[in-house]
Motif scaffolding. Structure first.
Motif, PDB file in Angstrom:
ATOM      1  N   PHE A  74      -6.316  43.978  52.252  1.00  0.00           N
ATOM      2  CA  PHE A  74      -6.561  44.514  53.587  1.00  0.00           C
ATOM      3  C   PHE A  74      -7.261  43.501  54.491  1.00  0.00           C
ATOM      4  CE2 PHE A  74      -5.943  48.464  51.245  1.00  0.00           C
ATOM      5  CZ  PHE A  74      -5.171  49.198  52.134  1.00  0.00           C
ATOM      6  N   TYR A  75      -8.101  42.655  53.912  1.00  0.00           N
ATOM      7  CA  TYR A  75      -8.871  41.712  54.722  1.00  0.00           C
ATOM      8  C   TYR A  75      -8.057  40.466  55.071  1.00  0.00           C
ATOM      9  CZ  TYR A  75     -12.971  39.091  56.318  1.00  0.00           C
ATOM     10  OH  TYR A  75     -13.859  38.375  57.075  1.00  0.00           O
ATOM     11  N   ASP A  76      -7.297  39.964  54.109  1.00  0.00           N
ATOM     12  CA  ASP A  76      -6.478  38.767  54.332  1.00  0.00           C
ATOM     13  C   ASP A  76      -5.329  38.792  53.330  1.00  0.00           C
ATOM     14  OD1 ASP A  76      -5.471  36.356  55.130  1.00  0.00           O
ATOM     15  OD2 ASP A  76      -7.080  35.129  54.297  1.00  0.00           O
ATOM     16  N   LYS A  77      -4.264  39.481  53.699  1.00  0.00           N
ATOM     17  CA  LYS A  77      -3.181  39.753  52.756  1.00  0.00           C
ATOM     18  C   LYS A  77      -2.420  38.502  52.319  1.00  0.00           C
ATOM     19  CE  LYS A  77       0.194  40.962  56.352  1.00  0.00           C
ATOM     20  NZ  LYS A  77       1.102  42.022  56.832  1.00  0.00           N
ATOM     21  N   LYS A  78      -2.563  37.392  53.051  1.00  0.00           N
ATOM     22  CA  LYS A  78      -1.856  36.175  52.647  1.00  0.00           C
ATOM     23  C   LYS A  78      -2.413  35.608  51.335  1.00  0.00           C
ATOM     24  CE  LYS A  78      -4.604  32.709  55.111  1.00  0.00           C
ATOM     25  NZ  LYS A  78      -4.590  31.635  56.119  1.00  0.00           N
ATOM     26  N   GLN A  79      -3.591  36.072  50.914  1.00  0.00           N
ATOM     27  CA  GLN A  79      -4.164  35.631  49.651  1.00  0.00           C
ATOM     28  C   GLN A  79      -3.437  36.236  48.447  1.00  0.00           C
ATOM     29  OE1 GLN A  79      -6.511  33.348  49.639  1.00  0.00           O
ATOM     30  NE2 GLN A  79      -6.981  33.400  51.825  1.00  0.00           N
ATOM     31  N   ILE A  80      -2.696  37.300  48.687  1.00  0.00           N
ATOM     32  CA  ILE A  80      -1.991  37.986  47.609  1.00  0.00           C
ATOM     33  C   ILE A  80      -0.535  37.555  47.605  1.00  0.00           C
ATOM     34  CG2 ILE A  80      -1.475  40.220  46.576  1.00  0.00           C
ATOM     35  CD1 ILE A  80      -4.462  39.583  46.805  1.00  0.00           C
ATOM     36  N   ASN A  81      -0.112  36.981  46.501  1.00  0.00           N
ATOM     37  CA  ASN A  81       1.267  36.505  46.389  1.00  0.00           C
ATOM     38  C   ASN A  81       1.625  36.456  44.901  1.00  0.00           C
ATOM     39  OD1 ASN A  81       3.789  35.278  46.895  1.00  0.00           O
ATOM     40  ND2 ASN A  81       2.955  34.157  48.630  1.00  0.00           N
ATOM     41  N   VAL A  82       2.696  35.771  44.590  1.00  0.00           N
ATOM     42  CA  VAL A  82       3.140  35.694  43.199  1.00  0.00           C
ATOM     43  C   VAL A  82       2.083  35.038  42.305  1.00  0.00           C
ATOM     44  CG1 VAL A  82       4.322  33.487  43.579  1.00  0.00           C
ATOM     45  CG2 VAL A  82       5.044  34.958  41.701  1.00  0.00           C
ATOM     46  N   TYR A 119      -1.687  34.477  37.779  1.00  0.00           N
ATOM     47  CA  TYR A 119      -3.055  34.120  37.397  1.00  0.00           C
ATOM     48  C   TYR A 119      -3.636  35.140  36.431  1.00  0.00           C
ATOM     49  CZ  TYR A 119      -8.084  33.318  37.752  1.00  0.00           C
ATOM     50  OH  TYR A 119      -9.401  33.104  37.460  1.00  0.00           O
ATOM     51  N   GLN A 120      -3.471  36.415  36.735  1.00  0.00           N
ATOM     52  CA  GLN A 120      -4.046  37.462  35.893  1.00  0.00           C
ATOM     53  C   GLN A 120      -3.447  37.423  34.479  1.00  0.00           C
ATOM     54  OE1 GLN A 120      -6.415  38.186  38.864  1.00  0.00           O
ATOM     55  NE2 GLN A 120      -6.575  39.369  37.006  1.00  0.00           N
ATOM     56  N   ILE A 121      -2.142  37.177  34.414  1.00  0.00           N
ATOM     57  CA  ILE A 121      -1.469  37.168  33.106  1.00  0.00           C
ATOM     58  C   ILE A 121      -1.865  35.936  32.294  1.00  0.00           C
ATOM     59  CG2 ILE A 121       0.778  37.049  31.962  1.00  0.00           C
ATOM     60  CD1 ILE A 121       1.933  38.592  34.355  1.00  0.00           C
ATOM     61  N   ILE A 122      -1.753  34.758  32.913  1.00  0.00           N
ATOM     62  CA  ILE A 122      -2.032  33.503  32.195  1.00  0.00           C
ATOM     63  C   ILE A 122      -3.508  33.389  31.849  1.00  0.00           C
ATOM     64  CG2 ILE A 122      -1.956  30.985  32.372  1.00  0.00           C
ATOM     65  CD1 ILE A 122       0.499  31.315  34.173  1.00  0.00           C
ATOM     66  N   TYR A 123      -4.369  33.746  32.794  1.00  0.00           N
ATOM     67  CA  TYR A 123      -5.814  33.656  32.561  1.00  0.00           C
ATOM     68  C   TYR A 123      -6.244  34.554  31.399  1.00  0.00           C
ATOM     69  CZ  TYR A 123     -10.838  34.131  33.435  1.00  0.00           C
ATOM     70  OH  TYR A 123     -12.196  34.164  33.304  1.00  0.00           O
ATOM     71  N   TYR A 161      -4.980  25.285  41.439  1.00  0.00           N
ATOM     72  CA  TYR A 161      -3.977  26.325  41.699  1.00  0.00           C
ATOM     73  C   TYR A 161      -4.229  27.012  43.053  1.00  0.00           C
ATOM     74  CZ  TYR A 161      -6.256  30.905  41.175  1.00  0.00           C
ATOM     75  OH  TYR A 161      -6.996  32.041  41.380  1.00  0.00           O
ATOM     76  N   SER A 162      -5.477  27.045  43.482  1.00  0.00           N
ATOM     77  CA  SER A 162      -5.786  27.669  44.769  1.00  0.00           C
ATOM     78  C   SER A 162      -5.233  26.848  45.935  1.00  0.00           C
ATOM     79  CB  SER A 162      -7.296  27.833  44.937  1.00  0.00           C
ATOM     80  OG  SER A 162      -7.822  28.717  43.970  1.00  0.00           O
ATOM     81  N   ALA A 163      -5.175  25.538  45.763  1.00  0.00           N
ATOM     82  CA  ALA A 163      -4.677  24.665  46.825  1.00  0.00           C
ATOM     83  C   ALA A 163      -3.184  24.817  47.061  1.00  0.00           C
ATOM     84  CB  ALA A 163      -5.000  23.212  46.496  1.00  0.00           C
ATOM     85  N   ALA A 164      -2.475  25.397  46.089  1.00  0.00           N
ATOM     86  CA  ALA A 164      -1.023  25.537  46.216  1.00  0.00           C
ATOM     87  C   ALA A 164      -0.621  26.606  47.223  1.00  0.00           C
ATOM     88  CB  ALA A 164      -0.413  25.857  44.851  1.00  0.00           C
ATOM     89  N   ASP A 165      -1.532  27.529  47.547  1.00  0.00           N
ATOM     90  CA  ASP A 165      -1.263  28.597  48.527  1.00  0.00           C
ATOM     91  C   ASP A 165      -0.091  29.485  48.133  1.00  0.00           C
ATOM     92  OD1 ASP A 165      -3.374  27.931  50.218  1.00  0.00           O
ATOM     93  OD2 ASP A 165      -2.182  26.482  51.339  1.00  0.00           O
ATOM     94  N   TYR A 206     -10.856  37.102  42.156  1.00  0.00           N
ATOM     95  CA  TYR A 206     -12.134  36.504  42.564  1.00  0.00           C
ATOM     96  C   TYR A 206     -11.934  35.418  43.607  1.00  0.00           C
ATOM     97  CZ  TYR A 206     -17.087  35.443  41.750  1.00  0.00           C
ATOM     98  OH  TYR A 206     -18.448  35.284  41.887  1.00  0.00           O
ATOM     99  N   GLU A 207     -10.928  34.572  43.385  1.00  0.00           N
ATOM    100  CA  GLU A 207     -10.644  33.504  44.335  1.00  0.00           C
ATOM    101  C   GLU A 207     -10.082  34.062  45.653  1.00  0.00           C
ATOM    102  OE1 GLU A 207      -9.768  33.064  40.965  1.00  0.00           O
ATOM    103  OE2 GLU A 207     -11.666  31.972  40.864  1.00  0.00           O
ATOM    104  N   ALA A 208      -9.346  35.173  45.573  1.00  0.00           N
ATOM    105  CA  ALA A 208      -8.800  35.777  46.787  1.00  0.00           C
ATOM    106  C   ALA A 208      -9.925  36.224  47.721  1.00  0.00           C
ATOM    107  CB  ALA A 208      -7.911  36.974  46.427  1.00  0.00           C
TER     108      ALA A 208
END
Length: 207
Positions: free
Chosen positions: A9-17, A22-26, A64-68, A74-76
Motif C-alpha cells: 500500500f505504501y510503495d507497491k513497486k517494491q513488490i514483484n517476482v 526471496y521468501q522461498i530461497i531465503y 539482490y535489492s539493487a536489481a529492482d 524487511y527490505e521492502a
C-alpha cells in the motif's frame, strides 16, 4: 505478511517476482545452514565467523535489492521508507533493526554481541553494495538484458494468448442477411386489420 502488506500500500513497486523468490530461497537456505553450521571452542574464531556471516548476508541483500525486481518483506519496508522520504538506506535499516531488537527482547528474545554487530553493520553494507552495484556499467548492461528478456517473454505470452482462434460465424450467417422488420407504429392496429381482412376474404370465397 504485515510488512509486505504495508509495502504494497505504501510503495507497491517494491513488490514483484523477487519478493516471492526471496521468501522461498531465503527460507530454504536458512534451514540448510542451520543444520550444517559449526562453531569452534575459540571465541575469536567464532567472532570472525559471525562477522563474515553478517557481511556476506548484507552484501547479498544489497545485491539482490539493487536489481529492482522486488524485495523481501524487511527490505521492502526499508527501501520504501528510504525512497519515498529521501532518507538514507543505512539509517532506515538501523532504526528498523533497533526497533525489531526492542520488540524481540520484550517478547523474551536473547540480546548479544551478534545483535549489536548486525545493527551496526548490515545497514551500511547494504547501502554501500546498492550504490556500488548501480554505478557499475557491467551490472547496468546485465540488468538491461534481463529486463528486456523479461519484457519479451511477457509480450510473447500475451501474443500467444491473443492469437488463439476465436469462433467465427458460419458462411450462411455471413452471406444471408435478412432485413429487420419495420418498426410497428400503429400499436398493433395493422395486425388486427390484416387479420379481419383475411377472415372476410375466406368467408366470401366459401360462400
Amino acid at each position: 505478511a504485515a510488512m509486505i502488506i504495508f509495502a504494497l500500500f505504501y510503495d507497491k513497486k517494491q513488490i514483484n517476482v523477487g519478493t516471492i523468490l526471496y521468501q522461498i530461497i531465503y527460507s530454504f537456505f536458512v534451514d540448510v545452514f542451520t543444520k550444517i553450521q559449526h562453531y569452534t571452542d575459540i571465541k575469536a574464531v567464532n567472532f570472525i565467523i559471525m562477522l563474515l556471516g553478517i557481511i556476506i548476508f548484507s552484501f547479498g541483500t544489497g545485491l539482490y535489492s539493487a536489481a529492482d525486481f522486488g524485495r523481501g518483506s524487511y527490505e521492502a519496508v526499508t527501501f520504501s521508507l528510504a525512497e519515498k522520504n529521501g532518507w538514507k538506506i543505512k539509517i532506515v535499516r538501523m532504526v528498523l533493526d533497533i526497533l525489531m531488537v526492542v520488540i524481540g527482547v520484550l517478547l523474551g528474545g536473547k540480546f548479544g554481541i551478534c545483535t549489536v554487530a548486525t545493527v551496526l553493520l548490515s545497514g551500511p553494507v547494504i547501502q554501500a553494495t546498492v550504490n556500488a552495484v548501480k554505478k557499475s556499467k557491467i551490472f547496468k548492461k546485465l540488468l538491461t538484458v534481463i529486463k528486456k528478456s523479461f519484457i519479451i517473454y511477457n509480450c510473447q505470452e500475451q501474443c500467444r494468448c491473443s492469437s488463439m482462434v476465436e469462433p467465427q460465424p458460419s458462411k450462411l450467417m455471413t452471406w444471408v442477411r435478412f432485413p429487420l422488420p419495420a418498426p410497428d407504429k400503429t400499436n398493433g392496429k395493422s395486425f388486427v386489420f390484416i387479420f379481419l381482412y383475411n377472415r372476410k376474404v375466406r368467408h366470401s370465397s366459401n360462400s
